[in-house]
Enzyme design. Structure first.
Site, mmCIF file in Angstrom:
data_model
loop_
_atom_site.group_PDB
_atom_site.id
_atom_site.type_symbol
_atom_site.label_atom_id
_atom_site.label_comp_id
_atom_site.label_asym_id
_atom_site.label_seq_id
_atom_site.Cartn_x
_atom_site.Cartn_y
_atom_site.Cartn_z
ATOM 1 N N ASP A 264 -6.830 -1.890 0.719
ATOM 2 C CA ASP A 264 -5.364 -2.056 0.741
ATOM 3 C C ASP A 264 -4.871 -2.819 1.972
ATOM 4 O OD1 ASP A 264 -4.586 -0.045 -1.547
ATOM 5 O OD2 ASP A 264 -6.100 0.916 -0.321
ATOM 6 N N ARG B 216 -1.197 5.920 -11.835
ATOM 7 C CA ARG B 216 -2.543 6.438 -12.130
ATOM 8 C C ARG B 216 -2.663 7.932 -11.842
ATOM 9 N NH1 ARG B 216 -5.958 3.085 -13.587
ATOM 10 N NH2 ARG B 216 -7.751 4.367 -13.098
ATOM 11 N N CYS C 17 -1.713 -0.543 -10.219
ATOM 12 C CA CYS C 17 -1.807 -1.989 -10.019
ATOM 13 C C CYS C 17 -2.942 -2.591 -10.835
ATOM 14 C CB CYS C 17 -2.020 -2.276 -8.539
ATOM 15 S SG CYS C 17 -0.562 -1.909 -7.566
ATOM 16 N N VAL D 22 -14.355 -3.402 -3.234
ATOM 17 C CA VAL D 22 -13.913 -2.175 -3.913
ATOM 18 C C VAL D 22 -13.395 -2.468 -5.319
ATOM 19 C CG1 VAL D 22 -12.391 -0.162 -3.778
ATOM 20 C CG2 VAL D 22 -13.401 -1.103 -1.683
ATOM 21 N N LYS E 84 1.523 7.672 0.566
ATOM 22 C CA LYS E 84 1.613 7.688 -0.902
ATOM 23 C C LYS E 84 0.354 8.295 -1.505
ATOM 24 C CE LYS E 84 0.545 3.701 -3.294
ATOM 25 N NZ LYS E 84 -0.527 3.967 -4.256
ATOM 26 N N ASN E 85 -0.796 7.922 -0.944
ATOM 27 C CA ASN E 85 -2.058 8.325 -1.561
ATOM 28 C C ASN E 85 -2.485 9.749 -1.215
ATOM 29 O OD1 ASN E 85 -1.980 5.905 -2.820
ATOM 30 N ND2 ASN E 85 -3.576 4.926 -1.579
#
Ligand code: EPU
Length: 455
Positions: A327, A114, A138, A349, A40-41
């Site tokens: 994550d 985002r 999120c 983070v 996804k990222n």
């Protein structure tokens, strides 16, 4: 899977059930094989990069997740033609008709993701202005965008806050810049890359994020004709070029999803083969997984995960790459509730990424969150002001509860916790999990989970 609702998934057609509420009966180990697609990222950023190309781009292994749908739609409202390839998971992008979008069309995406912030550089190069809606994603901390805006200003952009959102223009074009990030932010590094590749002159980015997904984005941009070198000590040099072309790229696998399934195997005492997972990008995770009592076997086409006897407590500190990813901590914490002894997870983070543990406590876990962090010897990185710590005492049997998903990774963890717990839990708002986990209900079903979609 029995469907208690009118939503009867047709598995023969490969249909993922819809619905937002699950009744989950725990106590059954998850066993079998799941496949992970592109990260996804990376995928969402590579989709934005397609805007920079003079010709059509092709992206492979794109997961069917809602974040991809949001970015696809945003590209489409900017006139980019997007269509599915013949192979499952392939998308093509033709940016030749790119145009400025109407505020209403952009605003319809407000709060959904985002990624819109990363449209700035490409839109400035293409159209001379960018309009960014309110950002979603999120709620795991403040998630400011100051690094992004400061970087854009360094390239010569003018940032105005208007009632419509943020309007960014580049009256004199964009030029290379010397930028040092206050923190190796993933998004801000991507912002700089996507802007610098076509800015006039050279950009030096210091204190850059170096996550594997960033390296894959650099590979995409290099395929497009960009000149980017990765120097020691988190320095990235980008020589701007006038033109870029389209790319053909297979996305790096989703190591966050892979780690999530690995933790699901650990928590439920199951045995899961994660097809598509690779060792290199998961070295740090695998070390912790092993220390926590996990067993894994690396194959050509994936990694198999299960327990290696009783689970053991660990001390973990989240960090930027090559550290333990933020994550990964949520699904790991579920497994740690079943370890014998005291584990500590420092979140460095984000400032609010341990809130999800409240629901685990409701399910019987013994977890205390220290909002100001706790001191500990041998810290690898200096303390960040944002830091929080969770202390987990185990093993505690988990029992069923009625819980509401707060965010993507926390939500996945609730599902795993419910599968680990005795009795029938109700997990609400699971739609959020679709932002980042492709067909997760189908995968749970394949792994033998016992659940119904009840709302
Ligand atoms: N930060 C600032 N100012 C900024 C940008 C970031 O203070 O302008 C701070 C953030 O508030 C945070 C830290 O810097 O405390 C790190 O944020 P970063 O920019 O690295 O995160 P991001 O780009 O917003 C991406 C992933 C996250 C992942 C983080 C860290 C995407 C779309 N999101 O977020 O993924 O946790 O990097 O690796 O790539 C997820 O997949 O569930 C997820 C949240």
């Amino acid at each position: 899977m029995k469907s208690a609702l009118s939503v009867t998934p047709d598995r023969s057609a490969g249909e993922e059930p819809e619905g937002d509420v699950l009744a989950i009966r725990g106590g059954r180990p998850l066993t079998g094989r799941v496949e992970v697609k592109g990260a996804k990222n990376l995928v969402t950023k590579a989709m934005v990069a397609a805007l920079l190309g003079g010709t059509t781009s092709t992206l492979r292994d794109v997961p069917d997740i809602s974040d991809v749908k949001v970015v696809r739609s945003l590209l489409e409202v900017h006139g980019v033609k997007v269509w599915d390839g013949e192979d499952e998971g392939t998308l093509h992008f033709d940016p030749s008709g790119a145009v400025a979008a109407h505020f209403e069309a952009i605003d319809a995406h407000a709060g959904a993701s985002r990624i819109p912030i990363l449209f700035c550089g490409p839109l400035l190069h293409l159209l001379g202005e960018a309009l960014i809606p309110d950002l979603g994603g999120c709620r795991i901390g403040d998630r400011p965008i100051n690094f992004h805006m400061d970087a854009l200003r360094a390239f010569g952009a003018v940032v105005d806050k208007s009632y419509e959102g943020i309007r960014i223009t580049a009256p004199d074009g964009l030029h290379g810049a010397n930028i040092e990030l206050p923190y190796p932010s993933v998004g801000a590094t991507e912002q700089v890359l996507l802007t610098a590749v076509k800015a006039k002159g050279t950009t030096e980015l210091r204190n850059a994020a170096i996550e594997p997904e960033i390296m894959d984005l650099i590979a995409v941009l290099q395929k497009m004709g960009a000149i980017i070198s990765y120097e020691p000590n988190r320095v990235i040099l980008i020589e701007g070029v006038d033109e870029l072309r389209g790319y053909d790229h297979r996305a790096i696998f989703d190591r966050n999803e892979a780690a999530s399934w690995a933790c699901a195997a650990l928590a439920t005492d199951g045995d899961i083969f994660v097809g598509g997972a690779k060792q290199q990008e998961m070295l740090t995770f695998l070390n912790v997984f092993r220390k926590a009592g996990g067993w894994f076997d690396v194959h050509e086409d994936g990694i198999q995960f299960r327990r290696d006897g009783a689970l053991k407590p660990v001390v973990v500190e989240t960090d930027v790459h090559p550290g333990f990813m933020t994550d990964w901590q949520q699904p790991l914490i579920v497994a740690l509730t079943q370890a014998t002894g005291t584990s500590t997870v420092h979140e460095t983070v984000y400032e609010n990424r341990l809130g999800f543990t409240q629901a685990l406590v409701q399910m019987g876990a013994d977890i205390v969150v220290h909002p100001q962090g706790i001191d500990s010897a041998d810290r690898r990185v200096p303390r960040r002001a944002l830091e929080q710590a969770a202390v987990i005492n185990g093993p505690t049997p988990l029992h069923a509860a009625d819980v509401e998903v707060p965010d993507l990774r926390g939500g996945y963890s609730y599902v795993i916790a419910a599968l680990t717990a005795e009795g029938e839990s109700v997990v609400r708002n699971v739609g959020i999990i679709r932002r980042g986990y492709e067909k997760f209900l189908t995968k749970l079903d394949d792994l033998g989970a016992d659940f119904d979609v009840i709302g």
